[in-house]
Every structure is written in structure tokens, then in C-alpha cells.
Design an enzyme around this catalytic site. Structure first.
Site, mmCIF file in Angstrom:
data_model
loop_
_atom_site.group_PDB
_atom_site.id
_atom_site.type_symbol
_atom_site.label_atom_id
_atom_site.label_comp_id
_atom_site.label_asym_id
_atom_site.label_seq_id
_atom_site.Cartn_x
_atom_site.Cartn_y
_atom_site.Cartn_z
ATOM 1 N N HIS A 101 0.827 -1.207 0.000
ATOM 2 C CA HIS A 101 0.000 0.000 0.000
ATOM 3 C C HIS A 101 0.863 1.259 0.000
ATOM 4 C CE1 HIS A 101 1.205 -0.407 4.168
ATOM 5 N NE2 HIS A 101 0.886 0.867 4.361
ATOM 6 N N ASP A 103 0.273 5.044 2.018
ATOM 7 C CA ASP A 103 -0.501 5.388 3.207
ATOM 8 C C ASP A 103 -1.639 6.358 2.905
ATOM 9 O OD1 ASP A 103 1.132 3.885 4.952
ATOM 10 O OD2 ASP A 103 2.544 5.541 5.155
ATOM 11 N N HIS A 257 4.617 0.236 0.066
ATOM 12 C CA HIS A 257 5.369 -0.528 1.063
ATOM 13 C C HIS A 257 4.488 -1.592 1.708
ATOM 14 C CE1 HIS A 257 3.555 2.881 3.224
ATOM 15 N NE2 HIS A 257 3.552 2.125 4.314
ATOM 16 N N ARG A 272 5.254 6.529 14.294
ATOM 17 C CA ARG A 272 5.108 7.109 12.954
ATOM 18 C C ARG A 272 4.606 8.539 12.993
ATOM 19 N NH1 ARG A 272 0.898 4.724 8.576
ATOM 20 N NH2 ARG A 272 -0.568 5.915 9.852
#
Ligand SMILES: [Fe+2]
Length: 281
Positions: A101, A103, A257, A272
Site C-alpha cells: 500500500h 498510506d 510498502h 510514525r
């Protein structure tokens, strides 16, 4: 401050660059930030090792590249809306990032990138793989490129968030899935032009892309499946092995990723921060 000269070592022929000689917890000068941005644009993902970074310094580093993006499906799930703690515990049957995917592409202006910091890293397993979507576009035939020109894809968070996705069960990292959750849906060009490099890249992903605009999901499926699989071909990919204190900073426009699920008996905890992006064109 400028620590020492940036030392950039390429990870593979497909992308990825490990940068050494920089302490990202420091206030870096504009020249250094510019060099990191250039490396990100050229290599899709940059990596740093052995960094000591608390939440505030991680956010300060992220802000040198843009405003911090607040993820709509994690808002209110942690203490700080600008941070998502990505946690996997032994026994989890699902985890964040388990499909290829980019993000948060269901929003109108998806984040330009994310900075992920390794806090508790398993001794092996839990690598992240990336796939270069410039290369994925470049090798398509002229006929396919012509066919995709002007086609838009619909992106939705219906498969990964909300009560119907059923993802929170079995997963330590929880997203919002209460009765007030609403689907977010937007369309983006299938072939996107990078706003900084001007290069074209494929911009569809398995977690968010549900079909093509003006077509049914069933009609969309064969071509979409081809493009999704094509985008992950081994020769477009590279793989990062985490250590405590590692950072991966990916360009969320040019790279897809996936987090690998082979952490077995080990915990994996990452922090994150996402950075705002612009409307894909
Ligand atoms: Fe992700």
C-alpha cells in the site's frame, strides 16, 4: 546545525538510500534538509541508523519537510494526534501495513511521506519492503500507458478501517471503528506526476484502491489486479531490516510498502509521523 557531510549509500538498484553522518535529532541547516529531500525524491526512501529520537524531535524533523498530517482513522486513539504508535504483539493475527500500500490514499490530499522510527525491534523479522512506482510505470507498454492516460481510480478506507473492515480484532494497534466512523472516498489519477521530480508513477494500491472512476468494481477488477501485482514485481522492490534506532522516511507518492508479518514471538513497536501532501495530478 550541519553535523558532517551526508554519506549516501544505495540499498538496491530499485531504490532506497541509507544516509549516515547525520543526527536527525539536531536542528539541521537548510542545506542538509535539502540534500535529504533530494535523496528522498531520487531514491523513494531514505534510511538512518542509530538515531536517538523522542516524539518531539521526530515531529520537529518531520516539520522540516511539511506540516504534520493527522490521520483521520487514528485521531483520538492515542495521546498525541500527530503520532501513531504502530505496535505488534506476539499473538496478533492482524497488523498495520499487512498489504502492499501507500498510506492514507483515501483522502483528497494524501500524505507526501512518513517517518517511521524503530523503538522496540525484533531480533529478526518484521522487515519493511518497498516498491518503486516510477519503475512500475516506466516499464509499461506504450499501449498500456495510452490506455491509462486520464483514467482515475477510486480510493476508499472501507477495506482497512471502520467496523465493517473488522481489522481491530486481533490487532494491538487500534483505529477508530465506532458508530460515528464514516468512509472517506476520493479519486486520484492512476498515473500520477510527482510534484517535485515531474516524473510519472503508478498510483494504485491494494489497501485503498477499490476500482476505476465510472466503472463498476467488477469491471475494474481485472485491470486493477494486474496493476497492483505489476507494481510489486521483485525488480521494483527493496527491503529494509530494522534495528532499534533506525528510521525509514518514505516518499508516499513514489513508493508502495508492506510490513512483513514474520515477527513470530517478538514485539515490534514503531513510532510514525506523517507529512502533509498535495492533491495528486
Ligand atoms: Fe503504511
Amino acid at each position: 546545525m550541519r553535523n558532517t557531510r551526508l554519506d549516501i549509500r544505495l540499498l538496491s538498484g530499485a531504490g532506497g538510500a541509507e544516509i549516515s553522518g547525520v543526527d536527525v535529532a539536531q536542528d539541521l541547516d537548510d542545506g542538509t534538509i535539502g540534500e535529504i529531500r533530494d535523496a528522498l525524491n531520487e531514491h523513494c526512501v531514505v534510511f538512518f541508523r542509530d538515531q536517538e529520537l523522542d516524539s518531539e524531535r521526530q515531529k520537529a524533523f518531520a516539520r522540516r519537510f511539511g506540516e504534520i498530517f493527522i490521520h483521520p482513522n487514528y485521531r483520538g486513539t492515542g495521546d498525541d494526534p500527530e503520532i501513531v504508535m504502530v505496535r505488534r504483539e506476539p499473538g496478533d493475527t492482524s497488523y498495520v501495513g499487512e498489504d502492499w500500500h501507500a498510506d492514507t490514499t483515501m483522502v483528497a490530499e494524501p500524505p507526501m511521506g512518513a517517518i517511521l522510527y524503530g523503538i522496540d525491534v525484533p531480533p529478526y523479522g518484521g522487515d519493511t519492503m518497498f516498491a518503486n512506482q516510477y519503475l512500475a510505470y516506466d516499464v509499461l507498454s506504450d499501449g498500456m500507458k495510452r490506455m491509462l492516460d486520464g483514467v482515475r481510480a477510486v480510493h476508499s478506507d472501507i477495506m482497512v478501517a471502520g467496523p465493517q473492515a473488522g481489522k481491530n480484532k486481533g490487532r494491538s494497534t487500534k483505529h477508530r471503528d465506532g458508530p460515528d466512523w464514516r468512509e472517506t472516498r476520493n479519486s486520484h489519477p492512476v498515473v500520477r506526476t510527482h510534484p517535485e521530480t515531474g516524473r510519472k508513477m503508478l498510483f494504485v494500491n491494494a489497501s485503498y484502491t477499490v476500482g476505476f472512476e465510472g466503472m463498476t468494481e467488477k469491471e475494474s477488477r481485472p485491470l486493477l489486479d494486474f496493476l497492483l501485482e505489476h507494481g510489486n514485481r521483485p525488480e521494483f522492490t527493496f527491503r529494509f531490516r530494522w534495528e532499534k534506532g533506525s528510521i525509514a522516511f518514505w516518499d508516499n507518492r513514489s513508493a508502495k510498502h508492506i510490513a512483513l508479518g514474520d515477527t513470530g514471538p517478538f514485539r515490534r513497536l514503531m513510532r510514525r509521523v506523517q507529512i502533509c501532501g498535495d492533491r495528486p495530478v
